[in-house]
Scaffold this active site. Structure first.
Site: not given
Ligand SMILES: [Mg+2]
Length: 262
Positions: A17, A19, A214
């Site tokens: 991923d 961000d 995240d």
């Molecule tokens: Mg993310």
């Protein structure tokens, strides 16, 4: 944390991923930059997968290069490009598509030789549209009720902003799907379309490929469903505890904790 788990696999490839993992908004996360530089130097292939349909893959490449991560378009899979590919797997060239979304989504749809129109579309594609109107939603609902297929770039309901939150693509997608009483096809994580596209690019074995993210509801579910070794890094949004979701294989505070990362 004293919790027993399996040892790390031999790492041959990485899907990640962006961000909350590589950067937060406009700020790079140093340990992540170093990790991808290590993998680049050691010839471990990696590919980034992002649910965000409001930036083109070109935008993502320039951002990563400006942070010192040496990447090309081959290293980036976006939900917009994946949505366009998914439509082309099921429909011929020139198929009429109504697009609710950012210019980057329209660009991806047009680049796949599909016709963007509000006139009798066979497909409605929805991503995050910060200029959403009732009229756009009316066209979408009407087309779906007349048989058009509904595809959503991603299911994210809420997005962090510098001052708080804003509704994500999933929020307006839910409104249209609810009105038309259909279940949309979702392209982004937690579905596996982008992970499969990334695996095709890097060509590594699932069990020796990491999926780093995240967010448990999207990144980790997609990674687990695709059979990758899923790694939650706690540099992004605060993790959601939900017993109905598959837990990550590893939880780390920084990518430095991954074996072999300097
Ligand atoms: Mg993310």
């Amino acid at each position: 944390m004293g919790k027993l788990h399996n040892p790390w696999p031999v790492i041959r490839g990485v899907v990640s991923d962006l961000d909350g993992v590589v950067y937060r908004g406009k700020t790079p996360i140093d340990d992540a930059v170093k990790a991808f530089q290590t993998w680049k130097a050691e010839g471990i292939p990696f590919c980034f997968v992002t649910n965000n349909s409001t930036h083109t893959a070109e935008d993502v490449v320039s951002k990563l290069v400006s942070f010192g991560i040496d990447v090309t378009l081959d290293n980036v899979v976006t939900s917009a490009v994946t949505a366009a590919q998914l439509i082309r797997q099921r429909f011929p060239e020139g198929t009429r598509v109504f697009v609710i979304g950012a210019p980057s989504l329209k660009q991806a749809i047009a680049a796949a030789n599909l016709e963007i129109t509000e006139r009798e579309p066979s497909v409605v594609v929805m991503g995050l549209d910060r200029e959403i109107t009732h009229e756009k939603m009316r066209i979408a609902v009407d087309a779906i009720l007349k048989g058009a297929l509904l595809i959503g770039t991603n299911p994210d309901l809420l997005l962090p902003t510098p001052t708080g939150f804003e509704p994500g693509a999933g929020a307006i997608l839910t409104a249209v799907a609810t009105a038309a009483r259909v279940k949309p096809i979702i392209v982004g994580k937690p579905e596996v379309y982008m992970i499969e596209a990334a695996l095709k690019r890097i060509g590594t074995d699932r069990s020796s490929t990491l999926m780093i993210g995240d967010q448990i509801p999207t990144d980790i579910q997609a990674g687990k469903k695709a059979g990758l070794c899923s790694v939650l890094v706690t540099t992004g949004v605060p993790p959601v505890e939900d017993a109905t979701l598959l837990p990550p294989d590893f939880t780390i505070a920084t990518l430095k904790e991954i074996p072999g990362v300097r």
